[in-house]
Motif scaffolding. Structure first.
Motif, PDB file in Angstrom:
ATOM      1  N   LYS A  36       0.800  -1.214   0.000  1.00 44.77           N
ATOM      2  CA  LYS A  36       0.000   0.000   0.000  1.00 44.77           C
ATOM      3  C   LYS A  36       0.838   1.273   0.000  1.00 44.77           C
ATOM      4  N   ILE A  63      -0.301   4.252  -2.052  1.00 45.60           N
ATOM      5  CA  ILE A  63      -1.634   4.804  -1.843  1.00 45.60           C
ATOM      6  C   ILE A  63      -1.519   5.918  -0.815  1.00 45.60           C
ATOM      7  N   SER A 121      -6.787  11.085  -5.110  1.00 46.78           N
ATOM      8  CA  SER A 121      -7.997  10.655  -5.816  1.00 46.78           C
ATOM      9  C   SER A 121      -9.272  11.173  -5.163  1.00 46.78           C
ATOM     10  N   ASP A 157      -4.222   6.939  -9.446  1.00 46.21           N
ATOM     11  CA  ASP A 157      -4.399   7.039  -8.002  1.00 46.21           C
ATOM     12  C   ASP A 157      -4.147   8.463  -7.513  1.00 46.21           C
ATOM     13  N   THR A 163      -0.338   5.462 -11.107  1.00 47.74           N
ATOM     14  CA  THR A 163      -1.523   4.670 -11.435  1.00 47.74           C
ATOM     15  C   THR A 163      -1.926   3.773 -10.264  1.00 47.74           C
ATOM     16  N   LYS A 164      -3.146   3.294 -10.333  1.00 50.60           N
ATOM     17  CA  LYS A 164      -3.692   2.452  -9.269  1.00 50.60           C
ATOM     18  C   LYS A 164      -3.023   1.081  -9.278  1.00 50.60           C
ATOM     19  N   LYS A 165      -2.733   0.589  -8.076  1.00 49.70           N
ATOM     20  CA  LYS A 165      -2.131  -0.728  -7.892  1.00 49.70           C
ATOM     21  C   LYS A 165      -2.998  -1.551  -6.939  1.00 49.70           C
ATOM     22  N   THR A 200      -4.180  -3.270  -3.624  1.00 51.46           N
ATOM     23  CA  THR A 200      -3.950  -2.838  -2.247  1.00 51.46           C
ATOM     24  C   THR A 200      -3.771  -4.002  -1.283  1.00 51.46           C
ATOM     25  N   ASP A 254     -13.888  -0.166 -10.964  1.00 50.32           N
ATOM     26  CA  ASP A 254     -12.591  -0.411 -10.330  1.00 50.32           C
ATOM     27  C   ASP A 254     -12.717  -1.656  -9.465  1.00 50.32           C
ATOM     28  N   ASP A 277     -10.589  -4.633  -7.179  1.00 52.77           N
ATOM     29  CA  ASP A 277      -9.341  -4.754  -6.431  1.00 52.77           C
ATOM     30  C   ASP A 277      -9.455  -5.962  -5.519  1.00 52.77           C
ATOM     31  N   ARG A 313      -5.729  -5.690  -9.879  1.00 54.41           N
ATOM     32  CA  ARG A 313      -6.494  -4.440  -9.920  1.00 54.41           C
ATOM     33  C   ARG A 313      -6.929  -4.261 -11.368  1.00 54.41           C
ATOM     34  N   ASN A 324      -9.265  -1.620 -13.880  1.00 52.04           N
ATOM     35  CA  ASN A 324     -10.056  -0.411 -14.062  1.00 52.04           C
ATOM     36  C   ASN A 324     -10.542  -0.319 -15.507  1.00 52.04           C
TER      37      ASN A 324
END
Length: 733
Positions: A45, A48, A83, A149, A175-177, A179, A202, A204, A216, A218
């Protein structure tokens, strides 16, 4: 989108919904988490940056920024837009107004929503994604925020990321990864003015019970029209990420992003007139429904390996590949007549942009006596190639029957539509005159020495960079440069620090000199001082900085050019100096705030003998001397209206310059800019409804430039949308 794509997305969405339903029916088992699992989850995390305690405030940069320290301790002005703020403002792309959340940023709107060109401190910010320098002369494609993110803005040179770039700074899209959660996600639906319809999903979760394989995903689909006729921007994106924990110390992450855009011609965003800015109706457009749309396919792939050598040392290796393909055209007038009529010229714009990157860097901590060392060292490799065909042109209008901007209603092209040659491969059509190449290698090392229990931190760093590039048929140029970096940060107390920074950068450039000599790179030197403070138990923070940037060796056209000559001369030296203030966080329970102010003074300091079109004291185009932005978000905490709230904010730019040289003091000044936005929201459990109204006062807002090279000269400007709304529904599961 065509029917086959819609069918595939619909089928894919159906299976996703089934997956969500199945996971929702699984019994929730309370599990015991040991300390090792907690440690591993924390590592997953680490990128994030949002949190429950502070809705808009972020304290730690991502791993891709490489600093491995809290923002409060870094000897640099770094701002993070997370975000939650983007969702509250309903920002949907990098080009959709998010820059108002950071002091001193402006945007060159020439490329509309295709490219995001952010300017600050007298020059363009470099574009990064996940720590990779994706900047090119034309690109990259603006990221859709469905897979983003947060965004990190680093003011001033950043030798720990790059040196071969403008000294104004960089922005890094993270970018989103995955969690590490068992399963969850969010689905949103947004509708708005001018037929905006947008859906995102999204997902996860874990792909196995042991939690070694995480994912993840999206998805986004969007149809969007405009307040101008025949203008649209339809998109969809797919962004899967898989993370595999090889062992307790090693994690491999693979990330793929695909974006498709189908857009109307970019010329539709412009108004043209010799009569001055704002002299045409707000909904004016030069485009035509018979023009073919621009289609873009943008793909990227990341492979990231992180290995903990021991509790104090970490090795990161990353490979990235970007591929951008475009077929389209662009409108620009070949003639703007004194009476305001226009001859519209369509030019083909097919392009390919391919880039490859490799990175290896090491973070670690060690102590020598009572001195603490934060070590950073690494290797950067990059190779970029852009090819474009701009060589085919067609005038839509006859000189005897020109286009008349002041007439309402549709006007047929009196000279018909273009027919392009796309049988010949793009590489041949582009040729040397339409090709840009750049290859670079960078080696850097940084040691942050901490004295007196890390109260005083001294940064000593340097980077050696080799760059080879060629542009538009000019001779290839090579540049080798060592750029030092010196920083000092002192903690006055646990919530206050002051810093000083000296940093350098350089920008390789190509061109033809009349004496046949080699072209030197642009060099930039930044001197900066600042103070950072967390207030009231770190609920909100402020950053105040002052800076001075000197740039040397910038090229401009040789004033002795005649006929088809295209020689260049060195312009001279420019100076950017200013003050920046940023504030963000929770003022009191339920009230979150973003506020910033920037004073920017960017001018030509001196010029080369013989250069008369630009003179010492002229202001650099594209900036406002005063830039103020605010955003307030209040959520009711108790009572019958608990979960409801209001948002409001404004943007003010005073003493603005145009985008182009020409006019009094070097640029054709723009009027002051003021925009008021506001909204309301309601949240109950996992459901949230958000409504925003933009440009509440319905002002005629625009940016533009003065085309002094034309005969007769004319004004060009892009108009923002009139009063408009967005309404979104989000459900978390």
């Amino acid at each position: 989108m065509n029917k086959k794509v819609l069918q595939k997305l619909a089928l894919f969405s159906f299976f996703l919904v089934i997956t969500v339903f199945v996971h929702a029916q699984e019994p929730k088992v309370k599990k015991t988490i040991d300390s090792t699992s907690v440690k591993n989850l924390h590592k997953l995390k680490e990128v994030i940056v949002t949190g429950k305690k502070n809705k808009y405030k972020s304290d730690q940069p991502s791993n891709s920024l490489r600093l491995n320290e809290p923002l409060l301790e870094a000897a640099q002005n770094i701002q993070i837009i997370n975000s939650q703020l983007l969702a509250d403002q309903q920002v949907i792309s990098m080009a959709d107004g998010l820059i108002k959340n950071v002091s001193g940023l402006t945007r060159l709107n020439h490329w509309a929503d295709m490219y995001t060109r952010v300017n600050t401190r007298g020059s363009r910010m470099a574009a990064f994604r996940n720590g990779v320098n994706v900047t090119s002369n034309w690109g990259p494609l603006s990221e859709d925020l469905s897979f983003v993110d947060h965004i990190e803005f680093v003011k001033g040179p950043a030798g720990f990321l790059m040196s071969n770039g403008e000294p104004s700074g960089i922005y890094n899209v993270v970018t989103k990864k995955p969690t590490g959660r068992d399963f969850g996600g969010e689905a949103t639906f947004t509708l708005g003015s001018f037929d905006l319809y947008r859906t995102t999903l999204d997902l996860d979760g874990k792909a196995d019970k042991a939690g070694k394989l995480l994912y993840r995903l999206n998805l986004m689909g969007q149809n969007k029209k405009s307040f101008r006729n025949y203008e649209f921007n339809n998109r969809y994106s797919i962004a899967p990420v898989i993370s595999y924990k090889i062992d307790e110390k090693t994690t491999l992450t693979a990330e793929y992003t695909y974006q498709h855009a189908k857009m109307s011609d970019l010329g539709s965003f412009y108004s043209f007139s010799p009569a001055g800015y704002g002299s045409l109706d707000r909904n004016f457009t030069t485009t035509d429904p018979g023009m073919e749309p621009t289609n873009i396919d943008d793909q990227s792939l990341f492979l990231n390996l992180q290995h903990d050598l021991n509790p104090n040392w970490k090795l990161t290796a990353q490979l990235a590949y970007f591929n951008y393909q475009q077929e389209g055209a662009n409108l620009w007038p070949s003639t703007v007549n004194p009476n305001g009529t226009i001859i519209r010229n369509a030019s083909i714009w097919d392009a390919s942009n391919e880039s490859r990157f490799g990175q290896l860097f090491l973070n670690g901590e060690v102590s020598t006596g009572k001195i603490r060392h934060r070590i950073l060292g690494g290797l950067d490799l990059g190779n970029k190639e852009y090819k474009a065909d701009w060589g085919q042109n067609h005038e839509l209008d006859l000189a005897t029957l020109p286009f008349k901007p002041f007439l309402a209603g549709y006007q047929n092209p009196t000279n018909g539509y273009p027919v392009w040659d796309r049988i010949t491969p793009l590489s041949q059509r582009a040729g040397a005159g339409g090709t840009i190449n750049q290859a670079y290698t960078g080696l850097y090392v940084q040691d942050e020495l901490g004295f007196w229990d890390n109260t005083l931190r001294l940064t000593l760093a340097g980077r050696f960079t080799y760059v080879k590039q060629s542009s538009y048929g000019a001779p290839a140029e090579e540049a080798k440069r060592f750029t030092p970096r010196l920083g000092l940060s002192v903690s006055i107390d646990k919530q206050t620090s002051v810093y000083a920074l000296y940093d350098q950068s350089f920008v390789p450039q190509t061109g033809f000199l009349r004496n046949g000599g080699s072209v030197k790179p642009i060099t930039g030197n930044n001197l900066e001082f600042g103070i950072k403070k967390d207030w009231f138990k770190s609920k909100w923070n402020t950053t105040l900085s002052v800076y001075r940037i000197l740039k040397n060796n910038d090229l401009t056209a040789d004033p002795k050019n005649a006929g088809t000559e295209s020689f260049s001369v060195v312009l001279g030296q420019s100076e950017a100096k200013g003050i920046e203030f940023d504030m963000k966080g929770e003022l009191f329970k339920g009230l979150d705030v973003i506020a910033n102010y920037a004073y920017t003074d960017s001018k030509v300091k001196n010029t080369t003998e013989g250069v008369t079109a630009i003179k010492a004291g002229d202001r650099i185009p594209g900036y406002a001397k005063h830039n103020i932005n605010t955003w307030l978000n209040y959520k009711i905490q108790t009572g019958a209206l608990k979960g409801a709230g209001l948002s409001a904010g404004f943007s003010l730019q005073a003493d603005r310059d145009s985008w182009t040289w020409g006019g009094q003091n070097g640029t054709a000044a723009l009027p002051d800019y003021f925009r008021l936005d506001g909204g309301a929201f309601w949240q109950a459990g996992k459901l949230k409804l958000t409504a925003n109204i933009n440009n509440i006062l319905n002002k005629y807002l625009y940016d533009g430039g003065f085309q002094s090279y034309a005969s007769p000269a004319y004004y060009s400007w892009q108009v923002e949308a009139p009063r408009n709304y967005r309404l979104s529904m989000a459900y978390k599961f």
